[in-house]
Design a protein around this motif. Structure first.
Motif, PDB file in Angstrom:
ATOM      1  N   VAL A   1       0.846  -1.335  -0.110  1.00 36.87           N
ATOM      2  CA  VAL A   1       0.017  -0.067   0.047  1.00 36.87           C
ATOM      3  C   VAL A   1       0.763   1.269   0.175  1.00 36.87           C
ATOM      4  O   VAL A   1       2.023   1.104   0.658  1.00 36.87           O
ATOM      5  CB  VAL A   1      -1.000   0.009   1.337  1.00 36.87           C
ATOM      6  CG1 VAL A   1      -1.625   1.379   1.310  1.00 36.87           C
ATOM      7  CG2 VAL A   1      -1.885  -1.101   0.998  1.00 36.87           C
TER       8      VAL A   1
ATOM      9  N   LEU B   1       0.679   5.418   1.078  1.00 39.21           N
ATOM     10  CA  LEU B   1      -0.193   6.228   1.718  1.00 39.21           C
ATOM     11  C   LEU B   1       0.314   7.822   1.338  1.00 39.21           C
ATOM     12  O   LEU B   1       1.504   7.917   1.433  1.00 39.21           O
ATOM     13  CB  LEU B   1       0.083   6.099   3.134  1.00 39.21           C
ATOM     14  CG  LEU B   1      -0.492   4.951   3.830  1.00 39.21           C
ATOM     15  CD1 LEU B   1      -0.122   4.864   5.343  1.00 39.21           C
ATOM     16  CD2 LEU B   1      -2.021   4.818   3.956  1.00 39.21           C
TER      17      LEU B   1
ATOM     18  N   ILE C   1      -3.945   5.032  -1.012  1.00 38.12           N
ATOM     19  CA  ILE C   1      -4.780   5.532  -0.293  1.00 38.12           C
ATOM     20  C   ILE C   1      -4.381   6.854  -0.019  1.00 38.12           C
ATOM     21  O   ILE C   1      -3.201   7.462   0.267  1.00 38.12           O
ATOM     22  CB  ILE C   1      -4.684   4.928   1.468  1.00 38.12           C
ATOM     23  CG1 ILE C   1      -4.981   3.503   1.500  1.00 38.12           C
ATOM     24  CG2 ILE C   1      -5.614   5.764   2.407  1.00 38.12           C
ATOM     25  CD1 ILE C   1      -4.952   2.698   2.669  1.00 38.12           C
TER      26      ILE C   1
ATOM     27  N   ASN D   1      -4.968  10.619   1.612  1.00 40.95           N
ATOM     28  CA  ASN D   1      -5.716  11.191   2.588  1.00 40.95           C
ATOM     29  C   ASN D   1      -5.818  12.655   2.367  1.00 40.95           C
ATOM     30  O   ASN D   1      -4.690  13.422   2.334  1.00 40.95           O
ATOM     31  CB  ASN D   1      -4.784  11.149   4.021  1.00 40.95           C
ATOM     32  CG  ASN D   1      -5.507  11.924   5.320  1.00 40.95           C
ATOM     33  OD1 ASN D   1      -4.750  12.242   5.720  1.00 40.95           O
ATOM     34  ND2 ASN D   1      -6.617  12.299   5.006  1.00 40.95           N
TER      35      ASN D   1
ATOM     36  N   ASP E   1      -7.426   4.519  -5.002  1.00 42.07           N
ATOM     37  CA  ASP E   1      -8.019   3.223  -4.795  1.00 42.07           C
ATOM     38  C   ASP E   1      -9.092   3.702  -3.429  1.00 42.07           C
ATOM     39  O   ASP E   1     -10.276   3.037  -3.609  1.00 42.07           O
ATOM     40  CB  ASP E   1      -7.112   2.026  -4.179  1.00 42.07           C
ATOM     41  CG  ASP E   1      -6.358   1.811  -5.338  1.00 42.07           C
ATOM     42  OD1 ASP E   1      -6.999   0.908  -6.138  1.00 42.07           O
ATOM     43  OD2 ASP E   1      -5.236   2.091  -5.535  1.00 42.07           O
ATOM     44  N   ILE E   2      -8.568   4.291  -2.365  1.00 41.06           N
ATOM     45  CA  ILE E   2      -9.451   4.565  -1.236  1.00 41.06           C
ATOM     46  C   ILE E   2      -9.063   6.128  -1.037  1.00 41.06           C
ATOM     47  O   ILE E   2      -7.785   6.514  -0.946  1.00 41.06           O
ATOM     48  CB  ILE E   2      -8.948   3.528  -0.035  1.00 41.06           C
ATOM     49  CG1 ILE E   2      -9.324   2.363  -0.248  1.00 41.06           C
ATOM     50  CG2 ILE E   2     -10.077   4.314   1.096  1.00 41.06           C
ATOM     51  CD1 ILE E   2      -8.939   1.507   0.686  1.00 41.06           C
TER      52      ILE E   2
ATOM     53  N   THR F   1      -9.821   9.193   1.689  1.00 40.72           N
ATOM     54  CA  THR F   1     -10.230   9.241   3.164  1.00 40.72           C
ATOM     55  C   THR F   1     -10.342  10.742   3.679  1.00 40.72           C
ATOM     56  O   THR F   1      -9.668  10.989   4.366  1.00 40.72           O
ATOM     57  CB  THR F   1      -9.035   8.558   3.994  1.00 40.72           C
ATOM     58  OG1 THR F   1      -7.771   9.231   3.873  1.00 40.72           O
ATOM     59  CG2 THR F   1      -9.120   7.136   3.701  1.00 40.72           C
TER      60      THR F   1
ATOM     61  N   TYR G   1     -18.610   4.771   4.998  1.00 45.16           N
ATOM     62  CA  TYR G   1     -17.604   4.291   4.064  1.00 45.16           C
ATOM     63  C   TYR G   1     -18.545   3.805   2.971  1.00 45.16           C
ATOM     64  O   TYR G   1     -19.573   3.041   3.452  1.00 45.16           O
ATOM     65  CB  TYR G   1     -16.671   3.377   4.542  1.00 45.16           C
ATOM     66  CG  TYR G   1     -17.081   2.015   5.249  1.00 45.16           C
ATOM     67  CD1 TYR G   1     -17.094   0.835   4.237  1.00 45.16           C
ATOM     68  CD2 TYR G   1     -17.470   2.022   6.297  1.00 45.16           C
ATOM     69  CE1 TYR G   1     -17.690  -0.294   4.905  1.00 45.16           C
ATOM     70  CE2 TYR G   1     -18.150   0.675   6.897  1.00 45.16           C
ATOM     71  CZ  TYR G   1     -18.007  -0.385   6.039  1.00 45.16           C
ATOM     72  OH  TYR G   1     -18.547  -1.505   6.591  1.00 45.16           O
TER      73      TYR G   1
ATOM     74  N   ASN H   1      -5.294   6.794   9.181  1.00 45.48           N
ATOM     75  CA  ASN H   1      -5.093   6.202   7.708  1.00 45.48           C
ATOM     76  C   ASN H   1      -3.878   5.224   7.727  1.00 45.48           C
ATOM     77  O   ASN H   1      -4.190   4.270   7.127  1.00 45.48           O
ATOM     78  CB  ASN H   1      -4.555   7.514   7.050  1.00 45.48           C
ATOM     79  CG  ASN H   1      -5.635   8.262   6.495  1.00 45.48           C
ATOM     80  OD1 ASN H   1      -6.120   8.079   5.418  1.00 45.48           O
ATOM     81  ND2 ASN H   1      -6.062   9.314   7.129  1.00 45.48           N
TER      82      ASN H   1
ATOM     83  N   GLY I   1      -4.375   1.440   6.306  1.00 47.99           N
ATOM     84  CA  GLY I   1      -3.413   1.110   5.334  1.00 47.99           C
ATOM     85  C   GLY I   1      -2.684  -0.408   5.715  1.00 47.99           C
ATOM     86  O   GLY I   1      -2.847  -1.287   4.996  1.00 47.99           O
TER      87      GLY I   1
END
Length: 305
Positions: free
Chosen positions: A137, A139, A164, A166, A182-183, A185, A231, A258, A262
């Motif tokens: 992953v 971040l 991910i 943020n 992908d994500i 936050t 979510y 976060n 992750g």
């Protein structure tokens, strides 16, 4: 789990200058504070330290200045078992600094002087492509230049490594970038800003999440402070309540969330399991003073009910 999660954090490193105060000062107002502390911080470094405390193997990609704070920030990451091979010391630049006031209720007010973080060019991320390629992953946050964020996302996508993002501090984001995430936050303010261009406005959480997904984000995990987390789960939006704890300082809570998200996803957990795990990490983080100093260990999180 056969091996620790491999996490690469691309982002900022700051020295936090923290003052305790009875409350957050109003505009133009001077109030008497209490204790003063210097503490390592920055959203990127916070996420790196939090992930390492949770048992991950972590590489930090970022910049510090050639000053005393820069040396302290690097030393702190070493002590936290975070690899700093790709943290560049920028000649002639000061390190990033965050001025933080923390109220008796645990809320904070933050002003950042980016320093070397603003000097983090895309080339520094390209130099780290070999570790990004091997990560489980990546971040990323928004305390570094946008072109560097975009380069990190492109490299991660090239190697099919989940990203991910943020989106903090709050700012609008191009749809071309959102389609590669992908994500995402955001908190509620950040989500509103990305969707509507304004941090305020009458738009509910479910609508924000649906709008973000319509812009191409694969999954959205929205933190709602004391209201918990919302979510995306397929077409539906799920909510999880926050844990009840005695709050001392909320600084770094989002960063620890976060990191927890992750790490758990990198270990193969489902999104719901990862969100619940991240909530525990964040809840424990606000029970101590300072960001990194209060991040919990894996044992503490697994023992928290």
């Amino acid at each position: 789990m056969t091996q620790p999660a491999r996490i690469v954090v691309v982002g900022s490193l700051n020295m936090d200058l923290v003052v305790k105060a009875p409350r957050i000062a109003l505009e133009g107002e001077t109030i008497k504070g209490g204790t003063f502390s210097t503490m390592p911080g920055g959203k990127g470094a916070n996420q790196a330290v939090a992930a390492s405390r949770l048992g991950a193997h972590v590489h930090m990609v970022g910049c510090v200045g050639d000053d005393g704070f820069g040396r302290e920030l690097l030393d702190n990451l070493h002590k936290a078992n975070v690899n700093t091979d790709y943290v560049t010391t920028v000649s002639g630049s000061s390190s990033g600094v965050a001025m933080i006031a923390v109220s008796e209720s645990g809320e904070n007010s933050i002003v950042i002087a980016p320093g070397a973080n603003d000097r983090m060019a895309p080339e520094y991320v390209r130099q780290a492509e070999s570790i990004i390629r091997e990560a489980d992953v990546v971040l990323i946050q928004l305390e570094i230049p946008m072109e560097t964020v975009e380069e990190a996302v492109v490299i991660a996508n090239r190697h099919q490594v989940p990203v991910i993002l943020n989106p903090a501090p709050a700012r609008s984001l191009p749809e071309a970038l959102l389609k590669q995430i992908d994500i995402l936050t955001p908190n509620e303010t950040e989500g509103k800003l990305i969707v509507t261009g304004r941090a305020e406005g009458d738009i509910d959480v479910e609508e924000i999440i649906h709008d973000l997904k319509s812009k191409g984000v694969r999954q959205v995990v929205m933190t709602l402070g004391g209201e918990g987390v919302a979510y995306s789960a397929g077409e539906a939006v799920q909510r999880l309540k926050a844990y009840t704890v005695d709050v001392m300082d909320t600084t770094g809570a989002g960063d620890s969330f976060n990191a927890g998200l992750g790490v758990y996803l990198a270990e193969g957990g489902s999104l719901e399991e990862a969100v619940r795990f991240a909530q525990k990490v964040a809840a424990l983080s606000v029970t101590g003073f300072g960001a990194q100093a209060s991040f919990p260990s894996r044992t503490e999180v697994e023992g928290f009910q």
